[in-house]
Design a protein around this motif. Sequence first.
Motif, PDB file in Angstrom:
ATOM      1  N   GLN A  12       5.475   3.791   1.823  1.00 35.50           N
ATOM      2  CA  GLN A  12       5.547   3.851   3.282  1.00 35.50           C
ATOM      3  C   GLN A  12       5.180   2.506   3.891  1.00 35.50           C
ATOM      4  O   GLN A  12       5.816   2.047   4.844  1.00 35.50           O
ATOM      5  CB  GLN A  12       4.614   4.946   3.802  1.00 35.50           C
ATOM      6  CG  GLN A  12       4.767   5.227   5.279  1.00 35.50           C
ATOM      7  CD  GLN A  12       4.150   6.536   5.685  1.00 35.50           C
ATOM      8  OE1 GLN A  12       4.140   7.495   4.931  1.00 35.50           O
ATOM      9  NE2 GLN A  12       3.620   6.588   6.896  1.00 35.50           N
ATOM     10  N   ASN A  13       4.163   1.841   3.339  1.00 35.00           N
ATOM     11  CA  ASN A  13       3.798   0.511   3.804  1.00 35.00           C
ATOM     12  C   ASN A  13       4.936  -0.477   3.532  1.00 35.00           C
ATOM     13  O   ASN A  13       5.220  -1.359   4.357  1.00 35.00           O
ATOM     14  CB  ASN A  13       2.515   0.063   3.122  1.00 35.00           C
ATOM     15  CG  ASN A  13       2.083  -1.336   3.490  1.00 35.00           C
ATOM     16  OD1 ASN A  13       1.855  -2.165   2.616  1.00 35.00           O
ATOM     17  ND2 ASN A  13       1.952  -1.624   4.771  1.00 35.00           N
ATOM     18  N   PRO A  23      -3.558  -5.501  -1.036  1.00 36.87           N
ATOM     19  CA  PRO A  23      -4.201  -4.293  -1.569  1.00 36.87           C
ATOM     20  C   PRO A  23      -5.412  -4.686  -2.412  1.00 36.87           C
ATOM     21  O   PRO A  23      -5.418  -5.752  -3.034  1.00 36.87           O
ATOM     22  CB  PRO A  23      -3.097  -3.651  -2.428  1.00 36.87           C
ATOM     23  CG  PRO A  23      -1.821  -4.157  -1.847  1.00 36.87           C
ATOM     24  CD  PRO A  23      -2.129  -5.564  -1.396  1.00 36.87           C
ATOM     25  N   SER A  50       2.612   5.681  -6.395  1.00 40.25           N
ATOM     26  CA  SER A  50       1.823   6.732  -5.769  1.00 40.25           C
ATOM     27  C   SER A  50       2.313   8.126  -6.153  1.00 40.25           C
ATOM     28  O   SER A  50       1.522   9.055  -6.271  1.00 40.25           O
ATOM     29  CB  SER A  50       1.842   6.580  -4.245  1.00 40.25           C
ATOM     30  OG  SER A  50       1.265   5.355  -3.855  1.00 40.25           O
ATOM     31  N   ARG A  76      -2.038   4.709  -3.370  1.00 39.04           N
ATOM     32  CA  ARG A  76      -1.413   3.874  -2.347  1.00 39.04           C
ATOM     33  C   ARG A  76      -1.012   2.516  -2.914  1.00 39.04           C
ATOM     34  O   ARG A  76      -1.449   1.468  -2.438  1.00 39.04           O
ATOM     35  CB  ARG A  76      -2.326   3.673  -1.125  1.00 39.04           C
ATOM     36  CG  ARG A  76      -2.888   4.901  -0.470  1.00 39.04           C
ATOM     37  CD  ARG A  76      -1.913   6.020  -0.264  1.00 39.04           C
ATOM     38  NE  ARG A  76      -0.654   5.611   0.348  1.00 39.04           N
ATOM     39  CZ  ARG A  76       0.502   6.215   0.105  1.00 39.04           C
ATOM     40  NH1 ARG A  76       0.584   7.216  -0.743  1.00 39.04           N
ATOM     41  NH2 ARG A  76       1.586   5.810   0.701  1.00 39.04           N
ATOM     42  N   PRO A  82      -1.104  10.145  -5.403  1.00 35.57           N
ATOM     43  CA  PRO A  82      -0.776   9.656  -4.055  1.00 35.57           C
ATOM     44  C   PRO A  82      -1.884   8.837  -3.415  1.00 35.57           C
ATOM     45  O   PRO A  82      -1.606   7.927  -2.626  1.00 35.57           O
ATOM     46  CB  PRO A  82      -0.509  10.945  -3.265  1.00 35.57           C
ATOM     47  CG  PRO A  82      -1.126  12.036  -4.057  1.00 35.57           C
ATOM     48  CD  PRO A  82      -1.059  11.611  -5.479  1.00 35.57           C
ATOM     49  N   MET A 135       0.853  -1.190   0.000  1.00 35.50           N
ATOM     50  CA  MET A 135       0.000   0.000   0.000  1.00 35.50           C
ATOM     51  C   MET A 135       0.891   1.242   0.000  1.00 35.50           C
ATOM     52  O   MET A 135       0.921   2.021   0.958  1.00 35.50           O
ATOM     53  CB  MET A 135      -0.915  -0.020   1.220  1.00 35.50           C
ATOM     54  CG  MET A 135      -1.872  -1.188   1.269  1.00 35.50           C
ATOM     55  SD  MET A 135      -3.195  -1.066   0.045  1.00 35.50           S
ATOM     56  CE  MET A 135      -4.304   0.064   0.867  1.00 35.50           C
ATOM     57  N   GLY A 136       1.635   1.417  -1.063  1.00 31.60           N
ATOM     58  CA  GLY A 136       2.537   2.544  -1.184  1.00 31.60           C
ATOM     59  C   GLY A 136       3.913   2.247  -0.612  1.00 31.60           C
ATOM     60  O   GLY A 136       4.148   1.214   0.013  1.00 31.60           O
ATOM     61  N   SER A 142       7.325   2.720  -6.006  1.00 31.18           N
ATOM     62  CA  SER A 142       5.961   3.192  -5.771  1.00 31.18           C
ATOM     63  C   SER A 142       5.386   3.812  -7.031  1.00 31.18           C
ATOM     64  O   SER A 142       6.101   4.447  -7.812  1.00 31.18           O
ATOM     65  CB  SER A 142       5.947   4.228  -4.644  1.00 31.18           C
ATOM     66  OG  SER A 142       4.670   4.787  -4.483  1.00 31.18           O
TER      67      SER A 142
END
Length: 487
Positions: A201-202, A362, A329, A337, A334, A198-199, A327
């Motif tokens: 950051q995940n 996801p 995103s 994700r 964005p 999920m992006g 990514s």
Amino acid sequence: MAISVETFFLDPNAQGTLQSKIQQMIAQGILSGRFSKGEKLPSSRRLARHLGVSRITVTLAYTELLANDYLEARDRSGYYVSENAPEPPQFAPQPPGQDMVDWSRAIGRRFTGGATPEKPQNWSSYRYPFIYGQVDASLFDHANWRLCALQALGQKDFQALTTDYYDQDDPKLIEFIARHTLPRRGILAQPDEILITMGAQNALWLTAQVLLTQRRMAVAEDPCYPALRDILTQTRCHLTAVSVDGDGLPPEALPDHADVIFTTPSHQCPTNATMPLTRRKALLKKARDMDALIVEDDYEFEISFLGAPSPALKSLDTDGRVIYVGSFSKSIFPGLRLGYLVGSKQFIREARALRASVLRHPPGHIQRTASYFLSLGHYDSLIRRMGQVFARRRAVMEEALAASGLSVAGRGVFGGSSIWMRAPEGVDMQLAAAKLRDRGVLIEPGAAFFHRDDPPRNFYRLAYSSISSDRIAAGVELIANTLKECE
């Protein structure tokens, strides 16, 4: 609107006959504001079946409420809450009970208090939004994204839409990443070496959870992506921040016993420094000597309108010690994700199991829509269009910055969507940002990017991804004038 029959329940503690209990139940719903004027009640037959009573009992209750002006009857339509029904009281409802829990003791771990900066949700309403990481609606390919979403909703893709993949991913999306996206970065990977996230950051969170413990040491760049620092802090590992220079993370400055090194070699966040090939090789050698792992966040590699990007660090890795984070995103939008992890099969297997226990996978519809958008060529067209527009905006930005006398601390060698700036010593960009906000200008103060108790407060980031070329010069002039006021 009809009131669902499932909202009706008889109070076992209510007094009186069944008829009076039903009257009381409906009247309380109206008086509490749960049932609004003009809403339709269930038919007497349906409500009787739901409550397990006779239909005549419900009919008599409705008739009594009708006489008291709580309800009104409409020919061949049924019963509705009357327009003349009593108004619910105009006061806030009381909470069901006092919270007696001592949350300062009950909470075992805290995740608040991080330094990740907040961005205003209404950023697009500002005249000069030098804000990073948001989509420019004038550039996005709405029509083709909509067509891809509709195609993913079709009968042909019913399984992709509805299937619980559990710990797997859309094979079409995995195939595109393996055959088209990764080879552009010099990376070859098998499907079981790729995990959709999920992006980015995940992806970073999954990586940190799998690799780090309280006994292990992680290295992060300083300054760095603030959310990464929050993630690493939450793992309770030993965290060491190493200052970057004009070429990114210096291998010789790494501590001797690091276990995992997090880096952004192609486009350092936020300084935009690009690590040269010799340093990349030195970093790989240093990691090999320490038996450390490297996590490479390769964000924005697609936005390379000034020249071809450097080879990914992962493409130079012959030991399998680099874990790659990508990514969509930043390049698509964005809110999508959607990102991916690339690493050894053993690592991906563990990250996949962790993901499955948290969010399974996801959404399948998002994965299939993205796979169509990518495979049909719309993504490449979007990237080309963004590159052309960003190149023009970058040129206007550079000219405006030079004319205003503002100091540039770091600019991307190959492109990107932002410039790292330095204000004069003594200028607090947090205070300057508040003044600029009142003047319709959004910027990002830089203190949150530093891993220090007393970070420098005179850095800031200006992005040109979400502001049109014709507004850049005026916005930069406002920034320059405001900084002079703050000196």
